[in-house]
Design a protein around this motif. Structure first.
Motif, PDB file in Angstrom:
ATOM      1  N   LYS A 159      -0.049   8.111 -37.961  1.00 50.28           N
ATOM      2  CA  LYS A 159       1.013   9.114 -38.087  1.00 50.28           C
ATOM      3  C   LYS A 159       2.220   8.819 -37.221  1.00 50.28           C
ATOM      4  N   GLU A 160       2.082   7.920 -36.215  1.00 52.25           N
ATOM      5  CA  GLU A 160       3.257   7.556 -35.424  1.00 52.25           C
ATOM      6  C   GLU A 160       4.235   6.724 -36.239  1.00 52.25           C
ATOM      7  N   VAL A 161       3.724   5.994 -37.234  1.00 51.04           N
ATOM      8  CA  VAL A 161       4.568   5.155 -38.083  1.00 51.04           C
ATOM      9  C   VAL A 161       4.933   5.887 -39.368  1.00 51.04           C
ATOM     10  N   ILE A 162       3.966   6.610 -39.904  1.00 54.00           N
ATOM     11  CA  ILE A 162       4.147   7.285 -41.186  1.00 54.00           C
ATOM     12  C   ILE A 162       4.344   8.776 -40.926  1.00 54.00           C
ATOM     13  N   PRO A 163       5.440   9.365 -41.408  1.00 55.30           N
ATOM     14  CA  PRO A 163       5.661  10.807 -41.204  1.00 55.30           C
ATOM     15  C   PRO A 163       4.440  11.613 -41.632  1.00 55.30           C
TER      16      PRO A 163
END
Length: 692
Positions: free
Chosen positions: A334-338
């Motif tokens: 989730k840090e990379v993908i919203p």
């Protein structure tokens, strides 16, 4: 070369976590690391060939072989890449902290593109000791005159290195598995793990079992020089083709050109669907997809699929697989993908991200935030573009994708800002409208005054007296002016949460030629609050929250005063009859004379009740309506209400008051068990009165 023994050159900052098996959270990741090292070695060799520094043999076929041997408890991973000299083994293996890939890139950075150099050889290699008691390396460098090297280590800091007997260019790594890791030399387990991490690596990966007894049947014309023929297959008919049984061939486990590496223009609909089924094992067809392709300011490719979501019966969490140059990193980072995109299914390939993802590091990485923002922007651009150019298709998908979009608006302000004008609302007639269109629906037409809009109980227009605050008739010109002023102020969007339960209010709206939107999902309540906070002047109000002047008959000031004079005594009578001292009671002249009573709950009070219900606060009645914010509106134009107003002391008045309240409440929510019992009994009593 003479045999050599020694101690590994250790950088304690790097090696100790590795030795303690803390470098990776998942033990099976050693397959990814060793295979990706092999892919790197092959990629490097091919680039040297392209630059004229090496010539590949004519029969060269790039591949990584994985051979499992359950009997010997070993795994071999063999590549035909550039191999290593004695000096390179010393540098890249014995000096653990050094990265072979980094050194290679630095040397050739001005000559070739480094996109496909995916590993850090030194560190990745040592993942082998997570599962092996002993590791051997046999390697032969591509360099002219190079001698083969054999290297051994038992997982400590001691190694042995001597001249080997390998005759082909490349590297062979042999893992002698620990007793607690023997499952990894099982062919089924190996296949599962390799497919998990390596399904799309850029070099073909083959899996086989040493000395396997399994066979496969092929046409005799398809036999290759590398095949071992076991026996000929007898023909059942003379015209049958000749077949033979051969030892089972190594199995190809990956696809070297995954769909996301291609241009969207080169991909067919069937290819997108096949890829979706294959990667996600989901045979329900996705609604549509977005193909991502970006080269600047960072490299990112991918495909995001919008699956059909059944919010009532299925988990709505999707799966987004993150890759680095076709090497699998992890699911749903989730840090990379919203966060809101985690409802989708898809793949994202970003070579600029490290293979060993540290979430704590990513949280504070501004570059990662830019990637996340870019993905959000591309999704918003795709959806808004569909709404503009493919409105019919967009409307067809809306019911399925609306939970995702609303969740996105709640979680991401930038996404909300981009999507605000492309959010659709379904009205009472099933027509889809954007937010700007909703704001236009119930505005007062300046060419049609309230006097012209007045209707009787049959919906027919009737003349009504339009008066000012002093009871004087207002001229048509002044009425138009007031209507225009109302038009400027009116930004309320009315909505329905239960078409069946609120049907009486819906009928009132239809008769008044007003409209409302349908909002039935749990996510709708926080969503409309978000829209209100982000769009000044916009207010959402449930249709049973209040009765506007649209539903009321225009009356003179004198008539209003007469109603006001009776309101207080009627309110006390209703409160006493219902035993509800806090109940607010109003008397209004409604246009529809068939409606006797209506119960309203202010939007603010009802939202508070919904919130309390959500959090299950103790000691509060969460079923139906609470007294706070509840108003009983009696229609002075209805005969039953007229009877109550004229017969306050009559024997039947209390019974009629109770019935008026229950009838009004039934239009908002089901009665509780006790109230329903009383309502049925009272209804029987009223019908008995009709028989007398």
């Amino acid at each position: 070369m003479a045999a050599k023994t020694g101690s590994l050159s250790i950088n304690s900052d790097n090696i100790f976590p590795i030795i303690k098996k803390w470098l990776y959270s998942d033990q099976d990741i050693f397959y990814r690391e060793l295979i990706s090292n092999g892919c790197d070695a092959i990629t490097k060799l091919k680039k040297l060939d392209m630059m004229g520094e090496y010539t590949l043999p004519d029969e060269f076929k790039a591949q990584v072989q994985v051979i499992v041997n359950p009997q010997d408890k070993t795994i071999k991973i063999i590549d035909n890449g550039l191999g290593m000299t004695e000096g390179e083994v010393e540098e890249y293996i014995n000096q653990i902290a050094f990265s072979g890939a980094t050194d290679f890139i630095n040397k050739y950075k001005d000559k070739t593109n480094d996109d496909q150099i995916i590993g850090h050889f030194g560190l990745g290699f040592y993942s082998a000791f997570m599962v092996a008691d002993q590791v051997h390396i046999d390697t032969l460098s591509h360099q002219a005159g190079a001698k083969p090297v054999h290297w051994e280590c038992d997982g400590g800091t001691e190694f042995t290195m001597e001249e080997g007997d390998k005759t082909t260019v490349g590297t062979e790594i042999t893992l002698f598995l620990s007793e607690d890791c023997l499952k990894y030399c099982n062919e089924y387990e190996a296949r599962s793990v390799i497919k998990k991490y390596c399904s799309f690596m850029p070099v073909e990966i083959y899996l086989s079992q040493q000395d396997t007894k399994e066979t496969e049947t092929i046409l005799i014309s398809e036999v290759l020089p590398t095949d071992t023929v076991v026996e000929e297959v007898k023909k059942e008919k003379d015209e049958d083709p000749e077949k033979v049984k051969i030892t089972k061939r190594p199995e190809l486990l990956n696809e070297i050109h995954p769909l996301w590496t291609k241009s969207a223009n080169d991909c067919t609909r069937e290819e997108y669907l096949d890829f979706y089924r294959k990667v996600f094992n989901d045979y329900k067809e996705p609604l549509f997809w977005i193909h991502l392709n970006m080269d600047y300011p960072f490299n990112l490719k991918g495909i995001l699929y919008f699956p059909k979501i059944n919010m009532e019966y299925e988990s709505i969490e999707g799966t987004i697989k993150l890759y680095n140059n076709q090497v699998f990193i992890a699911d749903n980072i989730k840090e990379v993908i919203p966060e809101f995109l985690l409802l989708l299914k898809g793949v994202i390939d970003c070579p600029d991200l490290p293979l060993n993802v540290s979430r704590s590091a990513l949280q504070n990485d501004g570059f990662v935030k830019k990637i996340s923002d870019y993905i959000t922007k591309k999704v918003a651009d795709k959806l808004s573009g569909m709404c503009k150019t493919e409105k019919e298709e967009y409307e067809k998908y809306w019911d399925d994708i609306s939970p995702f979009i609303k969740f996105g608006c709640l979680k991401d302000d930038k996404f909300c800002e981009k999507m605000t004008d492309y959010i659709l609302f379904k009205n009472l007639d099933g027509k889809y409208m954007t937010l700007p269109e909703c704001l236009e629906v119930n505005k007062i037409d300046p060419d049609e005054t309230d006097a012209e809009k007045a209707t009787d109980e049959n919906g027919e227009k009737v003349e009504a007296e339009v008066v000012d605050e002093n009871g004087n008739t207002v001229s048509g010109e002044d009425a138009d002016g007031e209507a225009k002023e109302d038009e400027k102020k009116e930004k309320t969007i009315y909505y329905v949460t239960d078409e069946k339960q609120q049907s009486q209010y819906i009928n009132m709206f239809r008769q008044a030629k007003m409209d409302a939107v349908i909002l039935t999902h749990n996510i709708d309540q926080p969503f409309v609050s978000q829209l209100e906070s982000k769009n000044e002047g916009i207010k959402f109000q449930r249709i049973d929250a209040d009765l506007t002047d649209t539903f009321k008959t225009k009356t003179s000031k004198k008539a209003e005063k007469e109603l006001a004079d009776q309101a207080e005594s009627i309110a006390k009578m209703m409160q006493k009859a219902l035993k509800k001292e806090k109940l607010a009671v109003k008397i209004e002249k409604l246009k529809n004379k068939k409606i006797s009573s209506v119960l309203t709950v202010s939007e603010e009070s009802r939202r508070m009740q919904d919130m309390m219900k959500m959090y299950s606060m103790n000691g509060m009645d969460m079923g139906g309506l609470g007294a706070d914010g509840e108003t009983l509106v009696l229609n002075a134009n209805h005969p039953l209400v007229e009877y109550v107003m004229e017969h306050k002391e009559d024997d039947n008045t209390t019974m009629i008051c109770e019935q008026l309240y229950d009838l009004a409440k039934l239009q908002n929510a089901p009665l509780d068990a006790e109230a329903m019992t009383k309502f049925v009994s009272r209804s029987n009593d009223i019908m008995m009165l009709l028989t007398k």
